[in-house]
Motif scaffolding. Structure first.
Motif, PDB file in Angstrom:
ATOM      1  N   SER A  29       0.817  -1.203   0.000  1.00 13.85           N
ATOM      2  CA  SER A  29       0.000   0.000   0.000  1.00 13.85           C
ATOM      3  C   SER A  29       0.861   1.268   0.000  1.00 13.85           C
ATOM      4  O   SER A  29       0.561   2.240  -0.699  1.00 13.85           O
ATOM      5  CB  SER A  29      -0.928   0.008   1.223  1.00 13.85           C
ATOM      6  OG  SER A  29      -1.720   1.179   1.248  1.00 13.85           O
ATOM      7  N   ALA A  30       1.941   1.237   0.780  1.00 13.45           N
ATOM      8  CA  ALA A  30       2.790   2.428   0.917  1.00 13.45           C
ATOM      9  C   ALA A  30       3.709   2.642  -0.281  1.00 13.45           C
ATOM     10  O   ALA A  30       4.138   3.768  -0.536  1.00 13.45           O
ATOM     11  CB  ALA A  30       3.626   2.317   2.195  1.00 13.45           C
ATOM     12  N   SER A  31       4.025   1.559  -1.020  1.00 17.34           N
ATOM     13  CA  SER A  31       5.066   1.662  -2.050  1.00 17.34           C
ATOM     14  C   SER A  31       4.577   1.460  -3.474  1.00 17.34           C
ATOM     15  O   SER A  31       5.383   1.544  -4.410  1.00 17.34           O
ATOM     16  CB  SER A  31       6.161   0.634  -1.765  1.00 17.34           C
ATOM     17  OG  SER A  31       5.661  -0.691  -1.923  1.00 17.34           O
ATOM     18  N   ALA A  32       3.303   1.168  -3.671  1.00 12.42           N
ATOM     19  CA  ALA A  32       2.805   0.853  -5.016  1.00 12.42           C
ATOM     20  C   ALA A  32       3.093   1.975  -6.009  1.00 12.42           C
ATOM     21  O   ALA A  32       3.608   1.741  -7.106  1.00 12.42           O
ATOM     22  CB  ALA A  32       1.308   0.553  -4.965  1.00 12.42           C
ATOM     23  N   TYR A  37       6.499   4.425 -10.239  1.00 13.43           N
ATOM     24  CA  TYR A  37       7.237   5.594 -10.719  1.00 13.43           C
ATOM     25  C   TYR A  37       8.710   5.268 -10.991  1.00 13.43           C
ATOM     26  O   TYR A  37       9.267   5.638 -12.031  1.00 13.43           O
ATOM     27  CB  TYR A  37       7.127   6.724  -9.697  1.00 13.43           C
ATOM     28  CG  TYR A  37       7.988   7.923 -10.003  1.00 13.43           C
ATOM     29  CD1 TYR A  37       7.649   8.793 -11.047  1.00 13.43           C
ATOM     30  CD2 TYR A  37       9.133   8.182  -9.255  1.00 13.43           C
ATOM     31  CE1 TYR A  37       8.436   9.894 -11.335  1.00 13.43           C
ATOM     32  CE2 TYR A  37       9.933   9.287  -9.536  1.00 13.43           C
ATOM     33  CZ  TYR A  37       9.586  10.141 -10.576  1.00 13.43           C
ATOM     34  OH  TYR A  37      10.378  11.222 -10.865  1.00 13.43           O
ATOM     35  N   LYS A  38       9.347   4.531 -10.066  1.00 12.02           N
ATOM     36  CA  LYS A  38      10.783   4.265 -10.181  1.00 12.02           C
ATOM     37  C   LYS A  38      11.106   3.049 -11.052  1.00 12.02           C
ATOM     38  O   LYS A  38      12.110   3.039 -11.770  1.00 12.02           O
ATOM     39  CB  LYS A  38      11.399   4.066  -8.790  1.00 12.02           C
ATOM     40  CG  LYS A  38      11.608   5.352  -8.013  1.00 12.02           C
ATOM     41  CD  LYS A  38      12.420   5.069  -6.755  1.00 12.02           C
ATOM     42  CE  LYS A  38      12.796   6.349  -6.048  1.00 12.02           C
ATOM     43  NZ  LYS A  38      13.662   6.088  -4.843  1.00 12.02           N
ATOM     44  N   PHE A  39      10.274   2.011 -10.956  1.00 10.86           N
ATOM     45  CA  PHE A  39      10.615   0.743 -11.602  1.00 10.86           C
ATOM     46  C   PHE A  39       9.544   0.241 -12.572  1.00 10.86           C
ATOM     47  O   PHE A  39       9.636  -0.880 -13.058  1.00 10.86           O
ATOM     48  CB  PHE A  39      10.866  -0.328 -10.525  1.00 10.86           C
ATOM     49  CG  PHE A  39      11.897   0.076  -9.507  1.00 10.86           C
ATOM     50  CD1 PHE A  39      13.251   0.012  -9.803  1.00 10.86           C
ATOM     51  CD2 PHE A  39      11.507   0.528  -8.244  1.00 10.86           C
ATOM     52  CE1 PHE A  39      14.206   0.384  -8.861  1.00 10.86           C
ATOM     53  CE2 PHE A  39      12.450   0.905  -7.302  1.00 10.86           C
ATOM     54  CZ  PHE A  39      13.808   0.832  -7.609  1.00 10.86           C
ATOM     55  N   ASP A  41       6.699  -0.805 -11.928  1.00 18.13           N
ATOM     56  CA  ASP A  41       6.104  -2.018 -11.350  1.00 18.13           C
ATOM     57  C   ASP A  41       5.564  -1.681  -9.967  1.00 18.13           C
ATOM     58  O   ASP A  41       6.333  -1.487  -9.030  1.00 18.13           O
ATOM     59  CB  ASP A  41       7.147  -3.130 -11.256  1.00 18.13           C
ATOM     60  CG  ASP A  41       6.573  -4.437 -10.714  1.00 18.13           C
ATOM     61  OD1 ASP A  41       5.345  -4.495 -10.467  1.00 18.13           O
ATOM     62  OD2 ASP A  41       7.339  -5.399 -10.521  1.00 18.13           O
ATOM     63  N   SER A  42       4.244  -1.595  -9.851  1.00 23.61           N
ATOM     64  CA  SER A  42       3.652  -1.226  -8.558  1.00 23.61           C
ATOM     65  C   SER A  42       3.882  -2.287  -7.490  1.00 23.61           C
ATOM     66  O   SER A  42       3.781  -2.006  -6.294  1.00 23.61           O
ATOM     67  CB  SER A  42       2.142  -0.981  -8.718  1.00 23.61           C
ATOM     68  OG  SER A  42       1.491  -2.158  -9.194  1.00 23.61           O
ATOM     69  N   PHE A  43       4.196  -3.519  -7.903  1.00 24.43           N
ATOM     70  CA  PHE A  43       4.441  -4.604  -6.950  1.00 24.43           C
ATOM     71  C   PHE A  43       5.931  -4.795  -6.651  1.00 24.43           C
ATOM     72  O   PHE A  43       6.291  -5.778  -6.002  1.00 24.43           O
ATOM     73  CB  PHE A  43       3.876  -5.925  -7.493  1.00 24.43           C
ATOM     74  CG  PHE A  43       2.377  -5.989  -7.490  1.00 24.43           C
ATOM     75  CD1 PHE A  43       1.683  -6.401  -6.362  1.00 24.43           C
ATOM     76  CD2 PHE A  43       1.666  -5.620  -8.618  1.00 24.43           C
ATOM     77  CE1 PHE A  43       0.303  -6.464  -6.356  1.00 24.43           C
ATOM     78  CE2 PHE A  43       0.278  -5.673  -8.627  1.00 24.43           C
ATOM     79  CZ  PHE A  43      -0.409  -6.096  -7.492  1.00 24.43           C
ATOM     80  N   PHE A  44       6.773  -3.888  -7.118  1.00 22.54           N
ATOM     81  CA  PHE A  44       8.226  -4.067  -6.985  1.00 22.54           C
ATOM     82  C   PHE A  44       8.641  -4.324  -5.542  1.00 22.54           C
ATOM     83  O   PHE A  44       9.297  -5.327  -5.238  1.00 22.54           O
ATOM     84  CB  PHE A  44       8.966  -2.841  -7.528  1.00 22.54           C
ATOM     85  CG  PHE A  44      10.464  -2.927  -7.390  1.00 22.54           C
ATOM     86  CD1 PHE A  44      11.220  -3.610  -8.335  1.00 22.54           C
ATOM     87  CD2 PHE A  44      11.118  -2.330  -6.314  1.00 22.54           C
ATOM     88  CE1 PHE A  44      12.599  -3.708  -8.205  1.00 22.54           C
ATOM     89  CE2 PHE A  44      12.496  -2.419  -6.180  1.00 22.54           C
ATOM     90  CZ  PHE A  44      13.232  -3.110  -7.129  1.00 22.54           C
ATOM     91  N   PHE A  45       8.281  -3.437  -4.636  1.00 20.70           N
ATOM     92  CA  PHE A  45       8.688  -3.575  -3.241  1.00 20.70           C
ATOM     93  C   PHE A  45       7.932  -4.710  -2.556  1.00 20.70           C
ATOM     94  O   PHE A  45       8.506  -5.427  -1.725  1.00 20.70           O
ATOM     95  CB  PHE A  45       8.455  -2.261  -2.487  1.00 20.70           C
ATOM     96  CG  PHE A  45       9.339  -1.140  -2.942  1.00 20.70           C
ATOM     97  CD1 PHE A  45      10.661  -1.060  -2.528  1.00 20.70           C
ATOM     98  CD2 PHE A  45       8.855  -0.158  -3.800  1.00 20.70           C
ATOM     99  CE1 PHE A  45      11.478  -0.027  -2.947  1.00 20.70           C
ATOM    100  CE2 PHE A  45       9.659   0.874  -4.232  1.00 20.70           C
ATOM    101  CZ  PHE A  45      10.979   0.946  -3.814  1.00 20.70           C
ATOM    102  N   ALA A  46       6.672  -4.889  -2.891  1.00 25.27           N
ATOM    103  CA  ALA A  46       5.871  -5.955  -2.269  1.00 25.27           C
ATOM    104  C   ALA A  46       6.421  -7.330  -2.628  1.00 25.27           C
ATOM    105  O   ALA A  46       6.482  -8.231  -1.770  1.00 25.27           O
ATOM    106  CB  ALA A  46       4.416  -5.827  -2.689  1.00 25.27           C
ATOM    107  N   LYS A  47       6.810  -7.516  -3.874  1.00 25.99           N
ATOM    108  CA  LYS A  47       7.354  -8.814  -4.296  1.00 25.99           C
ATOM    109  C   LYS A  47       8.657  -9.121  -3.573  1.00 25.99           C
ATOM    110  O   LYS A  47       8.899 -10.262  -3.146  1.00 25.99           O
ATOM    111  CB  LYS A  47       7.567  -8.834  -5.809  1.00 25.99           C
ATOM    112  CG  LYS A  47       6.271  -8.920  -6.611  1.00 25.99           C
ATOM    113  CD  LYS A  47       6.515  -9.137  -8.084  1.00 25.99           C
ATOM    114  CE  LYS A  47       7.182  -7.967  -8.738  1.00 25.99           C
ATOM    115  NZ  LYS A  47       7.257  -8.103 -10.217  1.00 25.99           N
TER     116      LYS A  47
END
Length: 366
Positions: A29-32, A37-39, A41-47
């Motif tokens: 939720s916090a990083s999507a 924006y950066k990668f 991929d909205s799931f980048f940090f979650a994955k």
């Protein structure tokens, strides 16, 4: 060694997994938007957090089945390895610089933070030392000074990176263990005064630390500089109200609060889930602390008791510092919230540490 319990502490397992699940949801939720924006991929940090969680859970259940007395045998070697890693991380070309600190060793995105593992290694070594030399700890010269001297050497090496937050957690945990072992309060007062003088020197020696202190006292004196993080964190806490804005509805994560998925994830959680959500998380941490203390009191030997109290003390101190920073009660230190914040080394270490306590619980009488 008493007969093994049929099962480890179930309440601690459930609470840990609940905190971890909440953490994974909140990291997404916090990083999507940041990940998109950066990668792209909205799931980048979650994955990546799921990967870290999987490794950590595997480590927790694996270590849960290793007799905790094994760590007594390997405690000195583990401490030496961590000291070597702390030296290696300072060598250009080996240590990786992130956020102005040379604290990581690894290749590309896959790296470890040796200072995180030093916390557990120091706890293990102190548990062995205090269980074998508990009577000496009442002596300033023979017990307290040598013990805290070793801790301060490790702290000094961590500060060379620099990483004040991790070093502070390690020192605080060590003090808790020494105090529980029976050190005299009068000695603590004297050492405390010296420690405050040393802390003042560390703060004065680095301008950015002075700015953190002044921004803590009056963040509005520099709202776009040193006070920015605290102000944005408070802006997240306030609108949350009783029930929150709703999961995924945070406003501060849209570029206002820097790295919302790490140190300030509790602020995003409070904004989206409100006072009720924040209190629920605090209750879970309180349950974890309660079970940890019960296990420490019921351990069949001093080593198990000191080891359990050291680990649960580390978790408690880290929680208090992180939430203290988020709520503006403490200066910004860069400490993650156990089980919730994004991060590989911290999450893996915490889950592995819980595995150690769970093994102790299989022998504890309570």
């Amino acid at each position: 060694m008493p007969a093994t319990r049929s099962t480890p502490d179930i309440i601690m397992i459930v609470v840990t997994l609940l905190l971890l699940s909440i953490g994974i949801i909140m990291v997404y939720s916090a990083s999507a938007d940041l990940g998109l924006y950066k990668f792209d991929d909205s799931f980048f940090f979650a994955k990546r957090q799921l990967l870290f969680a999987g490794v950590g859970i595997a480590a927790m259940f694996f270590i849960m089945n290793i007799n905790y007395m094994t760590w007594r045998v390997w405690s000195k070697i583990l401490l030496i390895i961590c000291f070597v890693l702390l030296i290696a991380v300072l060598i250009p070309g080996i240590g990786m610089v992130r956020g102005g600190a040379r604290s990581w060793i690894g290749v590309g995105a896959f790296s470890i933070q040796p200072s995180e593992f030093m916390k557990l290694a120091m706890i293990t070594f102190l548990a062995k030392y205090l269980s074998e030399h508990q009577k000496k700890i009442t002596s300033l010269k023979k017990g307290l000074l040598p013990t805290l001297g070793l801790v301060m050497v490790a702290f000094g090496m961590i500060m060379l990176q620099p990483d004040l937050g991790t070093g502070a957690v390690m020192v605080g945990t060590s003090i808790v263990m020494v105090f529980v072992a029976g050190a005299r309060i009068s000695h603590f007062v004297g050492m405390g005064l010296i420690g405050l003088a040393g802390l003042a020197a560390l703060i004065i020696s680095a301008p950015y630390r002075i700015k953190r202190i002044t921004s803590f006292l009056d963040p509005w004196s520099d709202p776009l500089g040193s006070g920015f993080q605290i102000i944005q964190s408070l802006y997240a806490l306030g609108p949350g109200g009783l029930l929150g804005l709703g999961l995924g509805q945070s406003r501060q994560k849209f570029g206002y609060l820097p790295e919302p998925q790490t140190d300030f994830i509790f602020a995003i959680l409070s904004e989206e889930l409100g006072f009720i959500g924040a209190v629920f998380v605090l209750i879970l941490f309180s349950l974890l602390l309660w079970r940890g203390i019960r296990i420490a009191l019921g351990a069949p030997d001093l080593f198990g008791s000191f080891l359990a109290i050291g680990i649960i003390g580390m978790v408690a101190i880290q929680v208090m510092i992180n939430i203290g920073v988020v709520t503006g009660l403490m200066p910004v230190t860069g400490i993650t919230l156990p089980f919730l914040s994004y991060g590989g080394s911290s999450l893996t270490l915490m889950l592995a540490s819980i595995g150690v306590i769970l093994n102790i619980s299989r022998y504890a009488r309570y």
